[in-house]
Design an enzyme around this catalytic site. Sequence first.
Site, PDB file in Angstrom:
ATOM      1  N   ARG A 134      25.116  57.704  -8.532  1.00  0.00           N
ATOM      2  CA  ARG A 134      26.217  56.589  -8.382  1.00  0.00           C
ATOM      3  C   ARG A 134      27.412  56.469  -8.123  1.00  0.00           C
ATOM      4  O   ARG A 134      28.458  56.078  -7.424  1.00  0.00           O
ATOM      5  CB  ARG A 134      25.662  55.240  -9.018  1.00  0.00           C
ATOM      6  CG  ARG A 134      26.537  54.014  -9.196  1.00  0.00           C
ATOM      7  CD  ARG A 134      25.994  52.567  -9.641  1.00  0.00           C
ATOM      8  NE  ARG A 134      26.116  51.530  -9.379  1.00  0.00           N
ATOM      9  CZ  ARG A 134      27.087  50.760  -9.874  1.00  0.00           C
ATOM     10  NH1 ARG A 134      27.129  50.576 -10.785  1.00  0.00           N
ATOM     11  NH2 ARG A 134      27.517  49.707  -9.094  1.00  0.00           N
TER      12      ARG A 134
ATOM     13  N   ASP B 291      32.687  57.186  -5.760  1.00  0.00           N
ATOM     14  CA  ASP B 291      33.992  57.882  -4.740  1.00  0.00           C
ATOM     15  C   ASP B 291      34.559  57.667  -3.683  1.00  0.00           C
ATOM     16  O   ASP B 291      35.023  57.147  -2.868  1.00  0.00           O
ATOM     17  CB  ASP B 291      33.827  59.127  -5.924  1.00  0.00           C
ATOM     18  CG  ASP B 291      35.084  60.320  -5.141  1.00  0.00           C
ATOM     19  OD1 ASP B 291      36.395  59.991  -5.324  1.00  0.00           O
ATOM     20  OD2 ASP B 291      34.871  61.372  -4.964  1.00  0.00           O
TER      21      ASP B 291
ATOM     22  N   VAL C 143      35.496  54.993  -1.511  1.00  0.00           N
ATOM     23  CA  VAL C 143      36.506  54.269  -1.452  1.00  0.00           C
ATOM     24  C   VAL C 143      37.410  55.658  -1.488  1.00  0.00           C
ATOM     25  O   VAL C 143      37.244  56.892  -1.806  1.00  0.00           O
ATOM     26  CB  VAL C 143      36.725  53.862  -3.157  1.00  0.00           C
ATOM     27  CG1 VAL C 143      38.689  53.407  -3.310  1.00  0.00           C
ATOM     28  CG2 VAL C 143      35.902  52.921  -3.438  1.00  0.00           C
TER      29      VAL C 143
ATOM     30  N   GLY D   7      37.551  58.000   0.462  1.00  0.00           N
ATOM     31  CA  GLY D   7      36.413  59.419   0.700  1.00  0.00           C
ATOM     32  C   GLY D   7      36.526  60.192  -0.999  1.00  0.00           C
ATOM     33  O   GLY D   7      36.392  59.688  -1.478  1.00  0.00           O
TER      34      GLY D   7
ATOM     35  N   ASP E 267      37.296  61.590  -2.941  1.00  0.00           N
ATOM     36  CA  ASP E 267      38.815  62.389  -3.113  1.00  0.00           C
ATOM     37  C   ASP E 267      38.038  62.373  -4.732  1.00  0.00           C
ATOM     38  O   ASP E 267      39.265  62.465  -5.061  1.00  0.00           O
ATOM     39  CB  ASP E 267      39.433  62.488  -2.877  1.00  0.00           C
ATOM     40  CG  ASP E 267      39.645  60.765  -2.941  1.00  0.00           C
ATOM     41  OD1 ASP E 267      38.656  59.823  -3.513  1.00  0.00           O
ATOM     42  OD2 ASP E 267      41.046  60.063  -2.776  1.00  0.00           O
TER      43      ASP E 267
ATOM     44  N   SER F 275      38.969  59.801  -6.448  1.00  0.00           N
ATOM     45  CA  SER F 275      39.697  58.798  -6.580  1.00  0.00           C
ATOM     46  C   SER F 275      38.975  58.201  -7.905  1.00  0.00           C
ATOM     47  O   SER F 275      40.030  57.186  -8.576  1.00  0.00           O
ATOM     48  CB  SER F 275      40.105  58.206  -5.832  1.00  0.00           C
ATOM     49  OG  SER F 275      39.132  57.529  -5.128  1.00  0.00           O
TER      50      SER F 275
ATOM     51  N   ASN G 240      33.041  48.653 -10.502  1.00  0.00           N
ATOM     52  CA  ASN G 240      32.674  49.675 -11.392  1.00  0.00           C
ATOM     53  C   ASN G 240      32.868  48.932 -12.615  1.00  0.00           C
ATOM     54  O   ASN G 240      31.954  49.777 -13.883  1.00  0.00           O
ATOM     55  CB  ASN G 240      33.753  50.850 -11.212  1.00  0.00           C
ATOM     56  CG  ASN G 240      33.539  50.975 -10.346  1.00  0.00           C
ATOM     57  OD1 ASN G 240      32.798  51.898  -9.611  1.00  0.00           O
ATOM     58  ND2 ASN G 240      34.566  51.174  -9.255  1.00  0.00           N
TER      59      ASN G 240
ATOM     60  N   THR H 268      15.268  54.070  -6.272  1.00  0.00           N
ATOM     61  CA  THR H 268      14.219  54.000  -6.242  1.00  0.00           C
ATOM     62  C   THR H 268      14.745  54.364  -8.350  1.00  0.00           C
ATOM     63  O   THR H 268      13.303  55.008  -8.989  1.00  0.00           O
ATOM     64  CB  THR H 268      13.881  55.314  -5.466  1.00  0.00           C
ATOM     65  OG1 THR H 268      11.842  55.638  -6.334  1.00  0.00           O
ATOM     66  CG2 THR H 268      14.855  56.803  -5.590  1.00  0.00           C
TER      67      THR H 268
ATOM     68  N   THR I  67       7.955  53.545 -11.188  1.00  0.00           N
ATOM     69  CA  THR I  67       8.626  54.590 -11.420  1.00  0.00           C
ATOM     70  C   THR I  67       9.812  54.649 -11.491  1.00  0.00           C
ATOM     71  O   THR I  67      10.564  55.356 -11.292  1.00  0.00           O
ATOM     72  CB  THR I  67       8.316  55.755 -10.113  1.00  0.00           C
ATOM     73  OG1 THR I  67       8.260  55.330  -9.275  1.00  0.00           O
ATOM     74  CG2 THR I  67       6.901  55.558 -10.526  1.00  0.00           C
TER      75      THR I  67
ATOM     76  N   ASP J 280      11.657  58.654  -5.567  1.00  0.00           N
ATOM     77  CA  ASP J 280       9.575  58.342  -4.251  1.00  0.00           C
ATOM     78  C   ASP J 280      10.870  57.646  -3.792  1.00  0.00           C
ATOM     79  O   ASP J 280      11.760  56.399  -3.582  1.00  0.00           O
ATOM     80  CB  ASP J 280       9.612  58.567  -5.839  1.00  0.00           C
ATOM     81  CG  ASP J 280       8.907  57.437  -6.406  1.00  0.00           C
ATOM     82  OD1 ASP J 280       9.767  56.616  -6.316  1.00  0.00           O
ATOM     83  OD2 ASP J 280       8.260  57.379  -7.206  1.00  0.00           O
TER      84      ASP J 280
HETATM   85  C1  HEM Z   1      24.067  49.535  -0.006  1.00  0.00           C
HETATM   86  C2  HEM Z   1      24.638  48.786  -0.511  1.00  0.00           C
HETATM   87  C3  HEM Z   1      24.523  49.419  -2.519  1.00  0.00           C
HETATM   88  C4  HEM Z   1      24.628  48.010  -3.873  1.00  0.00           C
HETATM   89  C5  HEM Z   1      25.435  46.616  -2.816  1.00  0.00           C
HETATM   90  C6  HEM Z   1      24.186  48.842  -4.498  1.00  0.00           C
HETATM   91  C7  HEM Z   1      24.336  47.604  -5.600  1.00  0.00           C
HETATM   92  C8  HEM Z   1      24.078  47.931  -6.589  1.00  0.00           C
HETATM   93  C9  HEM Z   1      24.032  47.583  -8.038  1.00  0.00           C
HETATM   94  C10 HEM Z   1      24.117  46.210  -8.084  1.00  0.00           C
HETATM   95  C11 HEM Z   1      23.862  47.722  -9.407  1.00  0.00           C
HETATM   96  C12 HEM Z   1      23.811  47.769 -10.679  1.00  0.00           C
HETATM   97  C13 HEM Z   1      24.826  48.229 -11.111  1.00  0.00           C
HETATM   98  C14 HEM Z   1      24.671  47.357 -12.529  1.00  0.00           C
HETATM   99  O1  HEM Z   1      23.698  47.136 -13.170  1.00  0.00           O
HETATM  100  O2  HEM Z   1      25.646  47.851 -13.385  1.00  0.00           O
HETATM  101  C15 HEM Z   1      23.349  49.901  -8.305  1.00  0.00           C
HETATM  102  C16 HEM Z   1      23.068  50.721  -9.325  1.00  0.00           C
HETATM  103  C17 HEM Z   1      22.927  51.959  -8.492  1.00  0.00           C
HETATM  104  N1  HEM Z   1      22.697  52.089  -7.482  1.00  0.00           N
HETATM  105 FE1  HEM Z   1      23.648  51.004  -5.864  1.00  0.00          FE
HETATM  106  N2  HEM Z   1      24.173  49.648  -4.478  1.00  0.00           N
HETATM  107  C18 HEM Z   1      23.659  49.672  -2.712  1.00  0.00           C
HETATM  108  C19 HEM Z   1      24.159  51.429  -2.603  1.00  0.00           C
HETATM  109  C20 HEM Z   1      23.580  52.421  -3.373  1.00  0.00           C
HETATM  110  C21 HEM Z   1      23.606  53.834  -2.456  1.00  0.00           C
HETATM  111  C22 HEM Z   1      23.806  54.402  -1.320  1.00  0.00           C
HETATM  112  C23 HEM Z   1      23.272  54.414  -3.708  1.00  0.00           C
HETATM  113  C24 HEM Z   1      23.184  56.149  -4.174  1.00  0.00           C
HETATM  114  C25 HEM Z   1      23.431  57.254  -2.805  1.00  0.00           C
HETATM  115  C26 HEM Z   1      23.414  53.641  -4.866  1.00  0.00           C
HETATM  116  C27 HEM Z   1      22.632  54.370  -6.463  1.00  0.00           C
HETATM  117  C28 HEM Z   1      22.823  53.678  -6.875  1.00  0.00           C
HETATM  118  C29 HEM Z   1      22.105  53.695  -8.720  1.00  0.00           C
HETATM  119  C30 HEM Z   1      21.314  55.020  -9.327  1.00  0.00           C
HETATM  120  C31 HEM Z   1      22.190  52.625  -9.295  1.00  0.00           C
HETATM  121  C32 HEM Z   1      21.331  52.013 -11.088  1.00  0.00           C
HETATM  122  C33 HEM Z   1      22.264  52.878 -12.145  1.00  0.00           C
HETATM  123  C34 HEM Z   1      22.539  53.229 -13.346  1.00  0.00           C
HETATM  124  O3  HEM Z   1      20.728  53.188 -13.971  1.00  0.00           O
HETATM  125  O4  HEM Z   1      23.270  53.750 -14.232  1.00  0.00           O
HETATM  126  N3  HEM Z   1      23.285  52.190  -4.624  1.00  0.00           N
HETATM  127  N4  HEM Z   1      24.041  49.699  -7.287  1.00  0.00           N
END
Ligand code: HEM
Length: 338
Positions: free
Chosen positions: A70, A75, A78, A80, A82, A84, A102, A202, A256, A261
Amino acid sequence: MASSSSSFRVAATLAALLAAVCVLHAGGAAAADLCVDYYDCTCPDAYKIVQGVLVQAHKSDPRVFASLIRLHFHDCFVQGCDASLLLDTFNGMETEKDAIPNKNSARRYDVIDTAKAALEAACPGVVSCADILAIAAEISVQLSGGPGWSVLLGRLDGFTSNFTEAGNLPGPFDGLKNLTDKFKLATLDGTTDLVALSGAHTFGRVQCQFVTDRLYNFNGTNRPDPTLSPSYRAFLSQRCPMNGNGQSLNDLDPTTPDKFDKNYFTNLKVNRGFLQSDQELKSDPLAVGTTAPIVDRFAGSQDAFFKAFANSMIKMGNIRVITDPSKGEVRKRCAFIN
Ligand code: HEM
Ligand SMILES: *[C@@H]1O[C@H](CO)[C@@H](O)[C@H](O)[C@H]1NC(C)=O
Ligand SMILES: *[C@@H]1O[C@H](CO)[C@@H](O)[C@H](O)[C@H]1NC(C)=O
Ligand SMILES: *[C@@H]1O[C@H](CO)[C@@H](O)[C@H](O)[C@H]1NC(C)=O
């Protein structure tokens, strides 16, 4: 000062030479001036060193791999890729770490710092923080059972952080149109890249505050989100009561929780996406004929998902990278410019 600026010039020349080698190796085919063998001569063990740090961190934190991928996403979207995101506030320039998407959410910056320290010990001044994020993302996916890919390298670290732009990262309450627009703005596509990269949900955890609207008052209707499965809603209502602690954690994929997966997609097919932004990929009216068929395809084939995911991660890793040594540097510490 004179000696530090001349050593800067030597480093810059070295970087330029390496970049030239990269172009030769890539045969001009790569979108950005990045290449897989960027550190082969200057820090051949870079990947192994980062891997060692991640394996160690995982021993006390099963969530760490999710948290690290994440960071790379936040990174790259925003300014690119970099690094940042990693800069602390300085000279009145507020850090992206404090922006709403963040703050109290993105985590394990310390693991990147540990990897950086290990790399500085092995090959000082060579491996950028932006590249560490890219390497850590790939290792994290692979060690969780997901696909591997050849990580393109050679990003430089930028000199600025952009708090305002970080506030505009894709959000959990964005409609499908907004998500698509934001991915396009980032030079990705709003169909395959959006769906494949969302598949990173996932694994990892998510706070109750991001689902309470869907449980109790969706879009101001005083009703639950109609696209949320009733049994999943009952399950989540137990974990996230109406006036409960908005920060308590849930699994993004309860089937899971720590495995990379295709279950994110099988969940969406039965209305068990956690975030509104997840379920929309399958259930929004605009998803018909756009993202929904891609969700179905990935739900039916882990191989198709893994291939698309690796491809989209490489694209994401190429967003607005800095390779011009006058516009970036290899930071000594990721939270500070040199
Ligand atoms: C499509 C738009 C996306 C939105 C709106 C979004 C939003 C969020 C939100 C709200 C959370 C939970 C944050 C929290 O509870 O503190 C989250 C967690 C996460 N996001 Fe996204 N996300 C998006 C795309 C992505 C992408 C592109 C990736 C990686 C390629 C990603 C990877 C993750 C991961 C792995 C978590 C869990 C992080 C953890 O357990 O620390 N997300 N996301
Ligand atoms: C931050 O990004 C915005 C675009 O989102 C841009 O208008 C602004 O100039 C940037 N600020 C800095 C300090 O780079
Ligand atoms: C989505 O985009 C529209 C128009 O661009 C904007 O008015 C709206 O506030 C955006 N919604 C979110 C949640 O960002
Ligand atoms: C939310 O409500 C507004 C009008 O109140 C409506 O235009 C919009 O389509 C609704 N969004 C969803 C996702 O149901």
